[in-house]
Design an enzyme around this catalytic site. Structure first.
Site, PDB file in Angstrom:
ATOM      1  N   HIS A  53      60.220  36.568  82.990  1.00 33.15           N
ATOM      2  CA  HIS A  53      60.671  37.959  83.044  1.00 33.15           C
ATOM      3  C   HIS A  53      59.425  38.816  83.312  1.00 33.15           C
ATOM      4  CE1 HIS A  53      64.502  37.302  80.385  1.00 33.15           C
ATOM      5  NE2 HIS A  53      64.525  36.616  81.508  1.00 33.15           N
ATOM      6  N   GLU A  55      57.896  41.137  81.613  1.00 32.62           N
ATOM      7  CA  GLU A  55      56.940  41.243  80.506  1.00 32.62           C
ATOM      8  C   GLU A  55      56.175  39.929  80.329  1.00 32.62           C
ATOM      9  OE1 GLU A  55      60.163  41.782  80.512  1.00 32.62           O
ATOM     10  OE2 GLU A  55      60.741  43.531  79.336  1.00 32.62           O
ATOM     11  N   SER A  80      64.633  47.965  79.438  1.00 33.51           N
ATOM     12  CA  SER A  80      64.621  47.605  78.018  1.00 33.51           C
ATOM     13  C   SER A  80      64.433  46.091  77.860  1.00 33.51           C
ATOM     14  CB  SER A  80      65.948  48.060  77.399  1.00 33.51           C
ATOM     15  OG  SER A  80      65.912  47.943  75.996  1.00 33.51           O
ATOM     16  N   CYS A  82      64.443  42.191  76.824  1.00 30.65           N
ATOM     17  CA  CYS A  82      65.393  41.247  76.242  1.00 30.65           C
ATOM     18  C   CYS A  82      64.832  40.652  74.946  1.00 30.65           C
ATOM     19  CB  CYS A  82      65.691  40.123  77.238  1.00 30.65           C
ATOM     20  SG  CYS A  82      64.356  38.906  77.339  1.00 30.65           S
ATOM     21  N   CYS A  85      61.390  38.761  75.429  1.00 33.23           N
ATOM     22  CA  CYS A  85      60.233  39.630  75.677  1.00 33.23           C
ATOM     23  C   CYS A  85      59.939  40.511  74.465  1.00 33.23           C
ATOM     24  CB  CYS A  85      60.471  40.456  76.939  1.00 33.23           C
ATOM     25  SG  CYS A  85      60.684  39.397  78.389  1.00 33.23           S
TER      26      CYS A  85
END
Ligand SMILES: [Zn+2]
Length: 148
Positions: A53, A55, A80, A82, A85
């Site tokens: 992802h 991040e 936002s 998950c 992350c």
């Protein structure tokens, strides 16, 4: 318009992800003195990755750092974060999480707050539009992701 270099880097990463045909989410990890330690975007499609992802990419691209490097750091992300992350931000003791938007997906903000993190939601129009366009054009990609 946002002028924060960390957020601008995250947004640029999201756009790179979109241009590559991937999930348009970007992130940047910034130290307490304002240095960008690493930046990256979601690589699920590009690398066939289960974990990269935005991040996680930013953390990965920051390399292996001593714990002190994360002290007071900020994770910027265009969407936002998950559960994975969110957990990574807590694990590495990031102090603050700045989020582009949480309309298209609401992640672990409550958990971050409960763990004493500072959470800032910018409600940024560009971030929202990137995700809306992606979800509309490639619903199958989004649906196979963590969102649903
Ligand atoms: Zn994630």
């Amino acid at each position: 318009m946002e002028t924060d270099p960390g957020f601008i880097a995250a947004l640029e990463e999201a756009k790179t992800g979109a241009a590559e045909g991937g999930v348009p989410i970007g992130a940047a990890l910034v130290s307490k003195d304002g240095k960008i330690l690493g930046r990256g975007h979601n690589m699920r499609v590009q690398k066939g990755s289960a974990t990269l992802h935005a991040e996680m990419s930013a953390l990965e691209n920051s390399g292996r750092l001593p714990a002190s490097a994360y002290e007071g750091a900020t994770m910027y992300t265009t969407l936002s974060p998950c559960d994975m992350c969110t957990g990574a931000c807590i694990l590495y003791k990031v102090k603050r999480v700045v989020i582009g938007e949480n309309k298209n997906f609401m992640g672990g903000e409550e958990y971050l707050l409960n763990r004493g993190k500072e959470v800032v939601v910018l409600d940024n129009e560009e971030c929202k539009q990137l995700m809306e366009k992606f979800i509309k054009e490639k619903p199958e990609l989004w649906n196979e992701d963590i969102a649903v």
